[in-house]
Design a protein around this motif. Structure first.
Motif, PDB file in Angstrom:
ATOM      1  N   SER A  69       0.798  -1.151  -0.182  1.00  0.00           N
ATOM      2  CA  SER A  69       0.162  -0.044  -0.155  1.00  0.00           C
ATOM      3  C   SER A  69       0.936   1.283  -0.063  1.00  0.00           C
ATOM      4  O   SER A  69       0.242   2.397  -0.169  1.00  0.00           O
ATOM      5  CB  SER A  69      -0.918   0.118   1.201  1.00  0.00           C
ATOM      6  OG  SER A  69      -0.074   0.162   2.482  1.00  0.00           O
ATOM      7  N   VAL A  81      -2.781  -5.547   0.251  1.00  0.00           N
ATOM      8  CA  VAL A  81      -3.970  -5.531   0.101  1.00  0.00           C
ATOM      9  C   VAL A  81      -4.041  -6.460  -1.420  1.00  0.00           C
ATOM     10  O   VAL A  81      -3.194  -6.383  -2.317  1.00  0.00           O
ATOM     11  CB  VAL A  81      -4.965  -4.382   0.022  1.00  0.00           C
ATOM     12  CG1 VAL A  81      -4.252  -3.355  -0.884  1.00  0.00           C
ATOM     13  CG2 VAL A  81      -6.365  -4.546   0.121  1.00  0.00           C
ATOM     14  N   HIS A  83      -6.848  -6.586  -4.588  1.00  0.00           N
ATOM     15  CA  HIS A  83      -8.053  -5.825  -5.157  1.00  0.00           C
ATOM     16  C   HIS A  83      -8.768  -6.771  -6.243  1.00  0.00           C
ATOM     17  O   HIS A  83      -8.023  -7.427  -7.080  1.00  0.00           O
ATOM     18  CB  HIS A  83      -7.784  -4.651  -5.714  1.00  0.00           C
ATOM     19  CG  HIS A  83      -8.946  -3.818  -6.136  1.00  0.00           C
ATOM     20  ND1 HIS A  83      -8.752  -3.005  -6.962  1.00  0.00           N
ATOM     21  CD2 HIS A  83     -10.238  -3.958  -5.866  1.00  0.00           C
ATOM     22  CE1 HIS A  83     -10.064  -2.302  -7.370  1.00  0.00           C
ATOM     23  NE2 HIS A  83     -10.979  -3.056  -6.783  1.00  0.00           N
ATOM     24  N   ARG A  95     -19.369  -2.662  -2.700  1.00  0.00           N
ATOM     25  CA  ARG A  95     -18.012  -2.706  -2.471  1.00  0.00           C
ATOM     26  C   ARG A  95     -17.421  -3.234  -0.980  1.00  0.00           C
ATOM     27  O   ARG A  95     -18.360  -3.014  -0.433  1.00  0.00           O
ATOM     28  CB  ARG A  95     -17.228  -1.450  -2.751  1.00  0.00           C
ATOM     29  CG  ARG A  95     -17.244  -0.725  -4.119  1.00  0.00           C
ATOM     30  CD  ARG A  95     -17.002   0.848  -3.857  1.00  0.00           C
ATOM     31  NE  ARG A  95     -17.214   1.548  -4.991  1.00  0.00           N
ATOM     32  CZ  ARG A  95     -17.285   2.831  -5.062  1.00  0.00           C
ATOM     33  NH1 ARG A  95     -17.067   3.650  -3.783  1.00  0.00           N
ATOM     34  NH2 ARG A  95     -17.664   3.554  -5.975  1.00  0.00           N
ATOM     35  N   ILE A  97     -14.785  -4.712   2.058  1.00  0.00           N
ATOM     36  CA  ILE A  97     -13.573  -4.894   2.518  1.00  0.00           C
ATOM     37  C   ILE A  97     -13.799  -5.933   3.421  1.00  0.00           C
ATOM     38  O   ILE A  97     -14.754  -6.186   4.135  1.00  0.00           O
ATOM     39  CB  ILE A  97     -13.068  -3.811   3.363  1.00  0.00           C
ATOM     40  CG1 ILE A  97     -12.841  -2.526   2.426  1.00  0.00           C
ATOM     41  CG2 ILE A  97     -11.815  -3.849   4.375  1.00  0.00           C
ATOM     42  CD1 ILE A  97     -12.496  -1.061   3.036  1.00  0.00           C
ATOM     43  N   LYS A 131     -11.688  -5.416  -1.855  1.00  0.00           N
ATOM     44  CA  LYS A 131     -10.380  -5.321  -1.215  1.00  0.00           C
ATOM     45  C   LYS A 131     -10.076  -6.325  -0.007  1.00  0.00           C
ATOM     46  O   LYS A 131     -11.186  -6.196   0.858  1.00  0.00           O
ATOM     47  CB  LYS A 131     -10.457  -3.719  -0.721  1.00  0.00           C
ATOM     48  CG  LYS A 131     -10.440  -2.882  -1.753  1.00  0.00           C
ATOM     49  CD  LYS A 131      -9.232  -2.530  -2.353  1.00  0.00           C
ATOM     50  CE  LYS A 131      -9.271  -1.053  -3.281  1.00  0.00           C
ATOM     51  NZ  LYS A 131      -7.896  -0.777  -3.693  1.00  0.00           N
ATOM     52  N   LEU A 201      -7.797   3.770   3.393  1.00  0.00           N
ATOM     53  CA  LEU A 201      -8.275   2.830   2.583  1.00  0.00           C
ATOM     54  C   LEU A 201     -10.067   2.562   2.629  1.00  0.00           C
ATOM     55  O   LEU A 201     -10.462   2.736   1.567  1.00  0.00           O
ATOM     56  CB  LEU A 201      -7.889   1.183   2.741  1.00  0.00           C
ATOM     57  CG  LEU A 201      -8.216   0.099   1.992  1.00  0.00           C
ATOM     58  CD1 LEU A 201      -7.775   0.269   0.576  1.00  0.00           C
ATOM     59  CD2 LEU A 201      -7.991  -1.109   2.557  1.00  0.00           C
ATOM     60  N   PHE A 205     -11.918   3.697  -0.741  1.00  0.00           N
ATOM     61  CA  PHE A 205     -12.652   2.727  -1.491  1.00  0.00           C
ATOM     62  C   PHE A 205     -14.215   2.997  -1.167  1.00  0.00           C
ATOM     63  O   PHE A 205     -15.114   2.524  -2.104  1.00  0.00           O
ATOM     64  CB  PHE A 205     -12.437   1.602  -1.049  1.00  0.00           C
ATOM     65  CG  PHE A 205     -12.782   0.274  -1.700  1.00  0.00           C
ATOM     66  CD1 PHE A 205     -12.596   0.351  -3.064  1.00  0.00           C
ATOM     67  CD2 PHE A 205     -13.385  -0.690  -1.101  1.00  0.00           C
ATOM     68  CE1 PHE A 205     -13.209  -1.037  -3.695  1.00  0.00           C
ATOM     69  CE2 PHE A 205     -14.026  -2.022  -1.556  1.00  0.00           C
ATOM     70  CZ  PHE A 205     -13.956  -1.944  -2.687  1.00  0.00           C
TER      71      PHE A 205
END
Length: 311
Positions: A69, A81, A83, A95, A97, A131, A201, A205
């Motif tokens: 990152s 991470v 993606h 989306r 995480i 993510k 993040l 995101f």
């Protein structure tokens, strides 16, 4: 003829030598304090994960194609991470995480994340935009004796900037946990690099749901809007309440985003492969049902804020 130094001159020489030595020591200390932190590679991260966890090999970690990152832990590990982004000609339902290992001694949470990543590697269809963070606290896990906290001794899941942090976090630690070092919330909210990275993040995101995997309470917990799942595999819904500085508290009170906490039965023992698969299936079914509702909330909120800013 030799003449001895006068006493005051002799003392002055000794004092000068002492000051010079002190200056030299101070300079060395300053050099040590300002020395740049080591910046290790993702390959080194995977090597150490594979050497630490019996259920995740170095090769398996390498195959996940984790991306650094730009943030590094105190020990120099890249906060990394993966993606799984949108697919051509398909709009994701939302989306997500997905993270594990925010507590370094919860080994199973890291291992299960890698197994779920294997499923995404095989079956990612663009249904969601993911993510995935398999190890949010590398310094906690990858020390000789793993610990819950990061290298600074901070419980990262008590370090998020919840509205009640300044008022309650330290009081809770002192009077409810009796200064249990495993639950130290840090000197101030968002004091830790790992926390700062996760906050950035999340901000960039804009997830519609966050799933955080822990152990060993053998349940699922839930904060925020939308309806929680009643079960994931054998894990049943049981709300634990909120804590100052926790991700669940932050997600529910600040982000207004569903936060699902998955508490595996054991910190050091993996669930069976069948149970891992069942939990994953149940998780995806819940996301399909609830995340589109949250996505609509996010879009409507963004449009409302845009209109307000234009007035």
């Amino acid at each position: 003829m030799y003449q001895p130094l006068k006493p005051w001159i002799s003392k002055l020489c000794v004092l000068s030598l002492s000051l010079a030595a002190s200056h030299s020591t101070l300079s060395q200390d300053q050099d040590t304090q300002t020395a740049p932190k080591p910046q290790l590679s993702v390959e080194k991260l995977c090597q150490d994960i594979g050497n630490k966890l019996g259920s995740v090999s170095i090769k398996e970690c390498d195959q996940q194609k984790l991306v650094a990152s730009g943030y590094h832990s105190s020990k120099g590990y890249p906060l990394s991470v993966r993606h799984y982004g949108p697919k051509p000609n398909r709009t994701p339902k939302g989306r997500i995480i997905l993270m594990g290992g925010i507590h370094g001694d919860e080994y199973a949470s890291v291992s299960v994340l890698f197994k779920w990543m294997n499923k995404l590697n095989q079956h990612h269809s663009g249904l969601f935009d993911w993510k995935v963070i398999p190890l949010a606290n590398p310094d906690g896990l990858l020390r000789r004796k793993s610990q819950r906290q990061n290298d600074n001794g901070v419980d990262l899941n008590r370090n998020f900037p919840t509205p009640d942090w300044a008022e309650k976090a330290m009081d809770y630690w002192e009077n409810r946990t009796f200064k249990n070092k495993r639950r130290y919330p840090g000197p101030y909210a968002s004091s830790e690099t790992e926390t700062k990275w996760l906050l950035e993040l999340i901000e960039e995101f804009q997830p519609d749901a966050i799933i955080s995997v822990h152990a060993p309470h053998k349940l699922i917990d839930f904060d925020g809007p939308q309806k929680p799942p009643q079960k994931l595999g054998k894990l049943q819904l049981h709300r634990l309440g909120t804590y100052p500085g926790s991700l669940g508290n932050y997600g529910g009170s600040v982000l207004d985003v569903p936060i699902l906490t998955v508490e595996l039965p054991f910190a050091g023992i993996m669930p069976s492969q069948g149970e891992i698969s069942t939990m994953w299936t149940d998780l995806v079914r819940w996301l399909v049902r609830e995340v589109p509702k949250q996505k609509k909330r996010r879009i409507a909120k963004a449009e409302s804020e845009e209109q307000s800013s234009g007035e």
